[in-house]
Design a protein around this motif. Structure first.
Motif, short mmCIF file in Angstrom:
data_model
loop_
_atom_site.label_atom_id
_atom_site.label_comp_id
_atom_site.label_asym_id
_atom_site.label_seq_id
_atom_site.Cartn_x
_atom_site.Cartn_y
_atom_site.Cartn_z
N SER A 87 -1.29 3.59 -51.77
CA SER A 87 -0.70 3.36 -53.09
C SER A 87 -1.58 3.94 -54.19
O SER A 87 -1.08 4.36 -55.23
N GLN A 105 -0.63 7.66 -54.42
CA GLN A 105 0.76 8.00 -54.69
C GLN A 105 0.88 8.80 -55.98
O GLN A 105 -0.09 9.01 -56.70
N GLU A 145 8.03 3.51 -59.14
CA GLU A 145 9.43 3.30 -59.49
C GLU A 145 10.32 3.52 -58.26
O GLU A 145 10.14 4.48 -57.51
N PHE A 146 11.26 2.62 -58.05
CA PHE A 146 12.15 2.69 -56.89
C PHE A 146 13.16 3.80 -57.07
O PHE A 146 13.83 3.91 -58.09
N THR A 147 13.26 4.64 -56.06
CA THR A 147 14.33 5.63 -55.96
C THR A 147 14.77 5.64 -54.50
O THR A 147 13.98 5.30 -53.60
N PRO A 148 16.00 6.02 -54.24
CA PRO A 148 16.43 6.09 -52.84
C PRO A 148 15.57 7.03 -52.00
O PRO A 148 15.33 6.77 -50.82
N VAL A 157 12.27 7.72 -52.39
CA VAL A 157 10.99 7.07 -52.10
C VAL A 157 11.19 5.99 -51.04
O VAL A 157 10.38 5.84 -50.13
N TYR A 158 12.28 5.25 -51.12
CA TYR A 158 12.58 4.21 -50.13
C TYR A 158 12.77 4.83 -48.75
O TYR A 158 12.25 4.33 -47.75
N LEU A 170 8.52 -4.37 -51.03
CA LEU A 170 9.35 -4.14 -52.20
C LEU A 170 9.24 -5.35 -53.12
O LEU A 170 9.22 -6.48 -52.66
N PHE A 205 10.42 -6.96 -57.20
CA PHE A 205 11.32 -6.85 -58.33
C PHE A 205 10.54 -7.25 -59.57
O PHE A 205 9.97 -8.34 -59.63
#
Length: 54
Positions: A17, A20, A30-33, A35-36, A48, A50
């Motif tokens: 991390s 990154q 930041e969450f993106t499809p 990166v997931y 994950l 929130f």
């Protein structure tokens, strides 16, 4: 899973991390499809969360 494995994964996750992309703010990515999907494909454990200001 024993204690050494947990510590090893925690240290590895902290190192990854820290390396990154620079788009991370306050230590969060930041969450993106995309990166997931990369996290799933890596096979490494990840967490994950929130975060909201409301």
């Amino acid at each position: 899973m024993n204690r050494r494995q947990v510590l090893k994964y925690a240290a590895g996750l902290a190192a990854v991390s820290a390396l990154q992309s620079t788009s991370a703010a306050d230590g969060f990515i930041e969450f993106t499809p995309e990166v997931y999907a990369q996290a799933l494909e890596s096979g490494e454990p990840f967490m994950l969360g929130f975060l909201s200001d409301w």
